[in-house]
Design an enzyme around this catalytic site. Structure first.
Site, mmCIF file in Angstrom:
data_model
loop_
_atom_site.group_PDB
_atom_site.id
_atom_site.type_symbol
_atom_site.label_atom_id
_atom_site.label_comp_id
_atom_site.label_asym_id
_atom_site.label_seq_id
_atom_site.Cartn_x
_atom_site.Cartn_y
_atom_site.Cartn_z
ATOM 1 N N HIS A 159 -10.581 4.290 2.606
ATOM 2 C CA HIS A 159 -11.824 3.504 2.699
ATOM 3 C C HIS A 159 -12.868 3.981 1.692
ATOM 4 C CE1 HIS A 159 -10.279 2.222 6.723
ATOM 5 N NE2 HIS A 159 -9.855 3.480 6.744
ATOM 6 N N SER A 280 -23.861 0.599 -25.684
ATOM 7 C CA SER A 280 -24.647 -0.563 -25.288
ATOM 8 C C SER A 280 -25.527 -0.976 -26.455
ATOM 9 C CB SER A 280 -25.511 -0.210 -24.079
ATOM 10 O OG SER A 280 -26.637 -1.056 -24.023
ATOM 11 N N LYS A 286 -26.001 4.919 -23.309
ATOM 12 C CA LYS A 286 -24.802 4.480 -22.610
ATOM 13 C C LYS A 286 -23.500 4.809 -23.329
ATOM 14 C CE LYS A 286 -24.723 1.520 -19.662
ATOM 15 N NZ LYS A 286 -24.208 1.682 -18.312
#
Ligand code: ARG
Length: 457
Positions: A159, A280, A286
């Site tokens: 999960h 980016s 980034k």
């Protein structure tokens, strides 16, 4: 009166509308079958000569003409024309142009319907062999990664919640198992691709005394199709390849997703080399995992291609229908996408940097040894159910105290159960937890080692 200027034009009094010509042509897509088309035609011509349906001089002329056409195509000199619809007619037309009327004998005892089925099988057979090789390559890349990082402990999740510590190598080997099944599916598909359809004619077979076994031998097909109607209308082999590819992409996209998650600042389990990331246009800081994202994203088109062809095939009356021409875009694009993505994934796996301290640190918290404490108590006589309930209370207590289980004192632990002794601390380490999971298939190092040996890295 002569028919219109098409290889099939005899019965037509009017020219095909330009719009129809443009709409029905597939040459832009199926030109890539040229080699397989020529290979099939050469085998067919040789067989026709052997059976004395053509003279050997005629067959020789045809074979030579076809080889010359192959050279024209490969050197970019071939005059492809949408007016000739597809690769089969483009080549046949050119053959007649080059060697004259005798070229028109090649299509004896053959139809485009069994011809295209043959070409597709020859094409897919060749591609499947390459794909099997690159799947093996990716599998080995993962196994080598497991070997390089043999004994690194990381959190295992269910999960996406921390569950139990596992070896990173064991986690990588999970993907090896998936890829092994992918390989099996692809090679099962290859087995069924290997059925020679040529000789089925348009649908009913042929009146000429052909020798299909001989063609099969020339083209290395272990089997000859047994029903002409099925042979020209069957695309199961393409569907099988597309579905095996879809399942493969389930696996690739799951691995891609983990690479993306793990390289995030939040996880920080791995780092991708700059060469495999992009930046980016706006945010200077980034470094993005675009390669993994694209592999994950390309899953969409691979699933889509399977769905597209299933839809094309569904409810088609026997035998050949032009709808079948729509098999090519899904097939070709899936082949291209599978090859490119498997290769890229292999490179990513090879160059990824593993941050083992981050993994181990993450494996130390989150109560991932709670099951182990329950097992400890079971070994001292409790039923698993009551041990589970008891450890649940320990966890709740620790949550209030903001500490780990192993940070409780022995006295504190004994208040939950007098059966807990000093040896519990050694028992609760992540290392011990991993080491104990020795039953076949478990994460213990001994199992990982054995599996790596079986794989041969
Ligand atoms: N281009 C066609 C295809 O891809 C070849 C077979 C055409 N057969 C026919 N009867 N029109 O399926």
């Amino acid at each position: 009166m002569a028919g219109v200027n098409k290889l099939w034009g005899g019965r037509f009094a009017a020219h095909t509308a330009d719009s129809v010509e443009a709409f029905t042509a597939s040459i832009d897509v199926d030109a890539r079958l040229y080699r397989h088309d020529i290979e099939g035609s050469i085998a067919h011509a040789k067989m026709l000569a052997r059976q004395r349906i053509l003279s050997s001089r005629e067959a020789q002329k045809i074979v030579r003409g076809l080889r010359a056409i192959q050279r024209e195509i490969e050197s970019g000199r071939f005059p492809f024309s949408p007016a000739d619809e597809d690769i089969h007619m483009n080549i046949e037309r050119r053959l007649i142009q080059k060697i004259g009327r005798v070229g028109g004998k090649l299509h004896t005892a053959r139809s485009r319907n069994d011809q295209v089925a043959l070409d597709l099988r020859l094409y897919l057979r060749e591609e499947l062999e390459k794909i099997l090789g690159s799947l093996e390559g990716l599998k080995l890349e993962l196994a080598r990664g497991a070997k390089r990082h043999l004994n690194i402990i990381m959190p295992g999740y269910t999960h996406l919640q921390k569950a139990q510590p596992v070896l990173f190598s064991h986690h990588l080997l999970a993907y090896v198992e998936m890829l092994e099944r992918d390989r099996e599916r692809m090679s099962g598909c290859l087995e069924r691709v290997n059925d020679l359809p040529l000789g089925s004619g348009a649908l009913a077979g042929t009146t000429f005394p052909i020798d299909r076994a001989y063609v099969a031998k020339l083209l290395r097909f272990p089997r000859v199709s047994r029903n002409s109607i099925d042979a020209v209308s069957d695309r199961d082999f393409v569907l099988e390849f597309l579905s095996a590819s879809a399942i493969l992409f389930v696996h690739l996209s799951r691995l891609a997703e983990e690479i993306i998650l793990w390289s995030s600042q939040e996880f920080g389990f791995i780092e991708l080399p700059d060469r495999y990331c992009t930046g980016s246009s706006m945010m200077p800081q980034k470094k993005n995992p675009d390669v993994a994202e694209l592999i994950r994203g390309k899953t969409g088109r691979v699933f889509g291609h399977l769905h597209a062809l299933l839809t094309v095939m569904k409810g088609l009356p026997l035998a050949y229908n032009r709808d079948l021409q729509e098999d090519k875009v899904p097939l070709f694009d899936t082949v291209d996408t599978v090859k490119a993505s498997v290769e890229m994934m292999g490179e990513l796996v090879r160059w990824v940097k593993v941050k083992k301290e981050r993994m181990l640190a993450a494996a130390r918290d989150g109560f991932m040894n709670a099951t182990d404490l329950a097992d400890y108590l079971v070994n001292r006589g409790l039923s698993f159910r009551s041990a589970h309930a008891l450890v649940g209370k320990v966890v709740r207590f620790c949550l209030e105290r903001r500490c780990r289980i192993e940070q409780l004192s022995l006295n504190e632990l004994k208040r939950f159960s007098p059966k807990i002794e000093k040896d519990v601390y050694a028992y609760l380490t992540a290392e011990a937890a991993v080491r104990r999971r020795r039953a076949i298939g478990g994460t213990a190092l001994t199992n990982v080692r054995r599996r790596l040996k079986e794989i041969g890295v």
